[in-house]
Design a protein around this motif. Sequence first.
Motif, PDB file in Angstrom:
ATOM      1  N   LYS A  51       0.706  -1.162   0.118  1.00 50.23           N
ATOM      2  CA  LYS A  51      -0.001  -0.127  -0.119  1.00 50.23           C
ATOM      3  C   LYS A  51       0.850   1.158  -0.020  1.00 50.23           C
ATOM      4  CE  LYS A  51      -4.039   1.762   2.484  1.00 50.23           C
ATOM      5  NZ  LYS A  51      -4.810   1.691   3.731  1.00 50.23           N
ATOM      6  N   GLU A  52       0.742   2.119  -1.225  1.00 44.61           N
ATOM      7  CA  GLU A  52       1.566   3.169  -1.281  1.00 44.61           C
ATOM      8  C   GLU A  52       0.836   4.561  -1.231  1.00 44.61           C
ATOM      9  OE1 GLU A  52       4.898   4.619  -4.692  1.00 44.61           O
ATOM     10  OE2 GLU A  52       3.659   2.959  -5.139  1.00 44.61           O
ATOM     11  N   LEU A  53       1.460   5.312  -0.555  1.00 46.28           N
ATOM     12  CA  LEU A  53       0.775   6.862  -0.120  1.00 46.28           C
ATOM     13  C   LEU A  53       1.320   7.573  -1.723  1.00 46.28           C
ATOM     14  CD1 LEU A  53      -0.787   9.109   1.249  1.00 46.28           C
ATOM     15  CD2 LEU A  53       1.521   9.391   2.246  1.00 46.28           C
ATOM     16  N   VAL A  54       0.562   7.896  -2.414  1.00 48.46           N
ATOM     17  CA  VAL A  54       0.748   8.526  -3.730  1.00 48.46           C
ATOM     18  C   VAL A  54       0.355  10.149  -3.862  1.00 48.46           C
ATOM     19  CG1 VAL A  54       0.817   6.589  -5.232  1.00 48.46           C
ATOM     20  CG2 VAL A  54      -1.266   7.692  -4.871  1.00 48.46           C
TER      21      VAL A  54
ATOM     22  N   TYR B 204      -6.095  19.640  12.322  1.00 49.73           N
ATOM     23  CA  TYR B 204      -5.766  19.693  11.042  1.00 49.73           C
ATOM     24  C   TYR B 204      -6.694  18.662   9.979  1.00 49.73           C
ATOM     25  CZ  TYR B 204      -2.334  22.998  12.783  1.00 49.73           C
ATOM     26  OH  TYR B 204      -1.955  23.540  13.556  1.00 49.73           O
ATOM     27  N   ALA B 205      -7.199  18.894   8.883  1.00 56.18           N
ATOM     28  CA  ALA B 205      -7.806  17.981   8.086  1.00 56.18           C
ATOM     29  C   ALA B 205      -6.690  17.587   6.877  1.00 56.18           C
ATOM     30  CB  ALA B 205      -8.856  18.450   7.594  1.00 56.18           C
ATOM     31  N   ALA B 206      -6.572  16.390   6.542  1.00 55.71           N
ATOM     32  CA  ALA B 206      -5.591  15.952   5.481  1.00 55.71           C
ATOM     33  C   ALA B 206      -6.186  14.960   4.567  1.00 55.71           C
ATOM     34  CB  ALA B 206      -4.293  15.335   5.988  1.00 55.71           C
ATOM     35  N   TYR B 207      -5.918  15.003   3.178  1.00 57.37           N
ATOM     36  CA  TYR B 207      -6.715  14.075   2.241  1.00 57.37           C
ATOM     37  C   TYR B 207      -5.392  13.248   1.804  1.00 57.37           C
ATOM     38  CZ  TYR B 207      -7.671  12.455  -2.524  1.00 57.37           C
ATOM     39  OH  TYR B 207      -7.914  11.714  -3.497  1.00 57.37           O
ATOM     40  N   GLU B 208      -5.475  11.765   1.923  1.00 57.33           N
ATOM     41  CA  GLU B 208      -4.485  10.888   1.346  1.00 57.33           C
ATOM     42  C   GLU B 208      -5.178  10.078   0.430  1.00 57.33           C
ATOM     43  OE1 GLU B 208      -2.963   9.193   5.280  1.00 57.33           O
ATOM     44  OE2 GLU B 208      -1.969  10.980   5.476  1.00 57.33           O
ATOM     45  N   ARG B 209      -4.172   9.837  -0.660  1.00 59.83           N
ATOM     46  CA  ARG B 209      -4.783   8.631  -1.630  1.00 59.83           C
ATOM     47  C   ARG B 209      -3.663   7.389  -1.522  1.00 59.83           C
ATOM     48  NH1 ARG B 209      -3.966   7.815  -7.113  1.00 59.83           N
ATOM     49  NH2 ARG B 209      -3.053   9.525  -7.470  1.00 59.83           N
ATOM     50  N   TYR B 210      -3.941   6.439  -1.531  1.00 59.48           N
ATOM     51  CA  TYR B 210      -3.274   5.328  -1.616  1.00 59.48           C
ATOM     52  C   TYR B 210      -3.496   4.419  -2.718  1.00 59.48           C
ATOM     53  CZ  TYR B 210      -2.244   6.435   3.342  1.00 59.48           C
ATOM     54  OH  TYR B 210      -1.982   6.812   4.510  1.00 59.48           O
ATOM     55  N   GLU B 211      -2.414   3.929  -3.292  1.00 59.22           N
ATOM     56  CA  GLU B 211      -2.450   2.690  -4.420  1.00 59.22           C
ATOM     57  C   GLU B 211      -2.058   1.443  -3.872  1.00 59.22           C
ATOM     58  OE1 GLU B 211      -1.048   4.192  -7.873  1.00 59.22           O
ATOM     59  OE2 GLU B 211      -2.397   5.537  -8.316  1.00 59.22           O
TER      60      GLU B 211
ATOM     61  N   GLU C 216      -1.077  -3.344 -10.424  1.00 58.26           N
ATOM     62  CA  GLU C 216      -1.604  -2.225  -9.654  1.00 58.26           C
ATOM     63  C   GLU C 216      -3.245  -2.923  -9.302  1.00 58.26           C
ATOM     64  OE1 GLU C 216      -3.672   2.190 -10.056  1.00 58.26           O
ATOM     65  OE2 GLU C 216      -1.758   2.059 -10.825  1.00 58.26           O
ATOM     66  N   CYS C 217      -3.717  -2.729  -8.022  1.00 56.25           N
ATOM     67  CA  CYS C 217      -4.956  -3.558  -7.716  1.00 56.25           C
ATOM     68  C   CYS C 217      -6.214  -2.576  -7.546  1.00 56.25           C
ATOM     69  CB  CYS C 217      -4.618  -4.393  -6.461  1.00 56.25           C
ATOM     70  SG  CYS C 217      -3.565  -5.524  -6.675  1.00 56.25           S
ATOM     71  N   SER C 218      -5.934  -1.461  -6.620  1.00 60.80           N
ATOM     72  CA  SER C 218      -6.807  -0.570  -6.158  1.00 60.80           C
ATOM     73  C   SER C 218      -6.346   0.530  -5.790  1.00 60.80           C
ATOM     74  CB  SER C 218      -7.768  -1.335  -5.075  1.00 60.80           C
ATOM     75  OG  SER C 218      -7.071  -1.522  -3.970  1.00 60.80           O
ATOM     76  N   SER C 219      -7.162   1.520  -5.528  1.00 66.30           N
ATOM     77  CA  SER C 219      -6.923   2.894  -5.040  1.00 66.30           C
ATOM     78  C   SER C 219      -7.800   3.111  -3.911  1.00 66.30           C
ATOM     79  CB  SER C 219      -6.431   3.917  -6.087  1.00 66.30           C
ATOM     80  OG  SER C 219      -7.993   4.154  -6.464  1.00 66.30           O
ATOM     81  N   GLU C 220      -7.365   4.112  -2.757  1.00 64.63           N
ATOM     82  CA  GLU C 220      -8.153   4.205  -1.582  1.00 64.63           C
ATOM     83  C   GLU C 220      -7.918   5.735  -1.316  1.00 64.63           C
ATOM     84  OE1 GLU C 220      -8.906   1.889   2.417  1.00 64.63           O
ATOM     85  OE2 GLU C 220      -6.903   2.488   2.050  1.00 64.63           O
ATOM     86  N   SER C 221      -8.971   6.550  -0.915  1.00 60.25           N
ATOM     87  CA  SER C 221      -8.766   7.884  -0.381  1.00 60.25           C
ATOM     88  C   SER C 221      -9.335   7.922   0.562  1.00 60.25           C
ATOM     89  CB  SER C 221      -9.542   8.704  -1.445  1.00 60.25           C
ATOM     90  OG  SER C 221      -8.857   8.720  -2.726  1.00 60.25           O
TER      91      SER C 221
END
Length: 94
Positions: free
Chosen positions: A4-7, A22-29, A44-49
């Motif tokens: 799982k990689e933070l992109v 603080y609010a942060a947006y993170e997207r992982y692949e 690549e399998c999936s992504s998640e935000s």
Amino acid sequence: MLVKELVETKRLTDAGTVEAVYAAYERYESVDCASDVASYSSEECSSESIIKLFAGNIEADHTLKLIGEEKVADGEQVEAALARLKNKYPTCFQ
């Protein structure tokens, strides 16, 4: 092996949080990796935000504590997930 990689990550400065929250947006692949002695492959399998809420004083000690998080569903706007966080943690928002 699943990796799982933070992109992507960004601070949501217009989220309306109170001071020191603080609010942060993170997207992982997610990538499925396989290797043996002779070869390596990845797919690549999936992504998640996710939107995460942190509390702390980044000006003084540069440390933050995770308060909570909310997944952004596929095809959903970030604002909808942020609204759910506001309902869960009303004291963290103005």
